[in-house]
Design a protein around this motif. Structure first.
Motif, PDB file in Angstrom:
ATOM      1  N   UNK A   1      12.863   0.552   1.554  1.00 36.48           N
ATOM      2  CA  UNK A   1      11.551   0.904   1.274  1.00 36.48           C
ATOM      3  C   UNK A   1      11.648   2.289   0.890  1.00 36.48           C
ATOM      4  N   UNK A   2      12.029   3.459   2.117  1.00 36.34           N
ATOM      5  CA  UNK A   2      12.131   4.299   2.158  1.00 36.34           C
ATOM      6  C   UNK A   2      12.912   5.032   0.854  1.00 36.34           C
ATOM      7  N   UNK A   3      14.143   4.492   0.801  1.00 32.67           N
ATOM      8  CA  UNK A   3      15.225   4.820   0.199  1.00 32.67           C
ATOM      9  C   UNK A   3      14.849   4.994  -1.462  1.00 32.67           C
ATOM     10  N   UNK A   4      14.480   3.644  -1.900  1.00 36.53           N
ATOM     11  CA  UNK A   4      13.518   3.150  -3.020  1.00 36.53           C
ATOM     12  C   UNK A   4      12.921   4.386  -3.299  1.00 36.53           C
ATOM     13  N   UNK A   5      11.390   4.528  -2.485  1.00 38.25           N
ATOM     14  CA  UNK A   5      10.352   5.669  -2.373  1.00 38.25           C
ATOM     15  C   UNK A   5      11.144   6.829  -2.906  1.00 38.25           C
TER      16      UNK A   5
ATOM     17  N   UNK B   1       0.832  -0.951   0.456  1.00 39.93           N
ATOM     18  CA  UNK B   1      -0.022  -0.086  -0.411  1.00 39.93           C
ATOM     19  C   UNK B   1       0.878   1.420   0.004  1.00 39.93           C
ATOM     20  N   UNK B   2       2.001   1.381   0.015  1.00 32.17           N
ATOM     21  CA  UNK B   2       2.877   1.919   0.477  1.00 32.17           C
ATOM     22  C   UNK B   2       3.752   2.354  -0.719  1.00 32.17           C
ATOM     23  N   UNK B   3       4.006   1.692  -1.334  1.00 35.12           N
ATOM     24  CA  UNK B   3       4.731   1.712  -2.763  1.00 35.12           C
ATOM     25  C   UNK B   3       4.042   2.836  -4.201  1.00 35.12           C
ATOM     26  N   UNK B   4       4.686   3.167  -4.763  1.00 32.41           N
ATOM     27  CA  UNK B   4       4.178   3.902  -6.056  1.00 32.41           C
ATOM     28  C   UNK B   4       4.857   2.413  -6.823  1.00 32.41           C
ATOM     29  N   UNK B   5       5.849   1.593  -6.511  1.00 32.13           N
ATOM     30  CA  UNK B   5       5.848   0.425  -8.392  1.00 32.13           C
ATOM     31  C   UNK B   5       6.163  -0.533  -7.332  1.00 32.13           C
ATOM     32  N   UNK B   6       6.832  -1.262  -8.270  1.00 34.56           N
ATOM     33  CA  UNK B   6       7.458  -2.457  -7.846  1.00 34.56           C
ATOM     34  C   UNK B   6       8.542  -1.856  -8.142  1.00 34.56           C
TER      35      UNK B   6
ATOM     36  N   UNK C   1      16.782   2.473 -12.116  1.00 30.60           N
ATOM     37  CA  UNK C   1      18.085   1.007 -11.516  1.00 30.60           C
ATOM     38  C   UNK C   1      18.512   0.958  -9.757  1.00 30.60           C
ATOM     39  N   UNK C   2      18.676   2.583  -9.081  1.00 31.51           N
ATOM     40  CA  UNK C   2      19.032   2.236  -8.346  1.00 31.51           C
ATOM     41  C   UNK C   2      18.120   1.818  -7.131  1.00 31.51           C
ATOM     42  N   UNK C   3      16.652   2.047  -7.324  1.00 34.31           N
ATOM     43  CA  UNK C   3      16.026   1.909  -6.647  1.00 34.31           C
ATOM     44  C   UNK C   3      14.808   0.619  -6.641  1.00 34.31           C
ATOM     45  N   UNK C   4      14.786  -0.278  -8.177  1.00 41.55           N
ATOM     46  CA  UNK C   4      15.350  -1.606  -7.748  1.00 41.55           C
ATOM     47  C   UNK C   4      16.082  -1.996  -7.342  1.00 41.55           C
ATOM     48  N   UNK C   5      17.451  -1.394  -7.041  1.00 36.39           N
ATOM     49  CA  UNK C   5      18.804  -2.197  -6.303  1.00 36.39           C
ATOM     50  C   UNK C   5      18.217  -1.778  -4.778  1.00 36.39           C
TER      51      UNK C   5
END
Ligand code: SF4
Ligand code: SF4
Length: 123
Positions: free
Chosen positions: A92-96, A36-41, A78-82
């Motif tokens: 999770x917060x870093x990726x978002x 519910x918190x994430x913008x994407x996968x 790419x970094x968000x996936x990583x």
């Protein structure tokens, strides 16, 4: 070389890729609290076995088959996936945060419907 999810997933996020991934390396799944918190996968780069099953499953062509094939406009993701790790709030917060910065700096792409966004990646 891992597969990479990019911005057409934003606003789509239907988890079709999760359903076909043989190694459960795409997160968050719908049954994970972060969904519910994430913008994407995100695809875990160390767990992806490069099978390619997720690419035709994605209805909006959000998934590229390597970092090298990911267009320049999508490289930050790419970094968000990583960095994303299921069950780790900090990552999770870093990726978002990376995704938010991408959205804020690519209003042109975000103004395009998700289904048509990939076609504009190379421009
Ligand atoms: S390429 Fe295969 S292993 Fe990698 S994320 Fe896609 S479905 Fe999963
Ligand atoms: S199939 Fe595509 S749009 Fe759907 S969750 Fe996966 S990457 Fe996102």
């Amino acid at each position: 070389m891992p597969f990479v999810i990019t911005d057409p997933c934003i606003g789509t996020k239907d988890t079709a890729c999760v359903d076909v991934c043989p190694v459960d390396c795409i997160h968050p799944r719908k049954d994970e609290p972060e969904f519910a918190q994430t913008t994407m996968l995100y695809i875990h780069p160390d767990e992806c076995i490069d099978c390619g099953a997720c690419v035709p499953a994605c209805p909006v062509a959000a998934i590229y088959d390597s970092v090298d094939s990911t267009p320049a406009t999508q490289k930050a993701l790419v970094e968000a996936n990583k960095v994303y790790r299921a069950g780790e709030p900090d990552t999770v917060a870093q990726a978002e945060a990376i995704v938010k910065a991408h959205v804020d700096s690519h209003g042109d792409l975000m103004a395009i419907a998700p289904a048509d966004r990939a076609a504009a990646h190379g421009k």
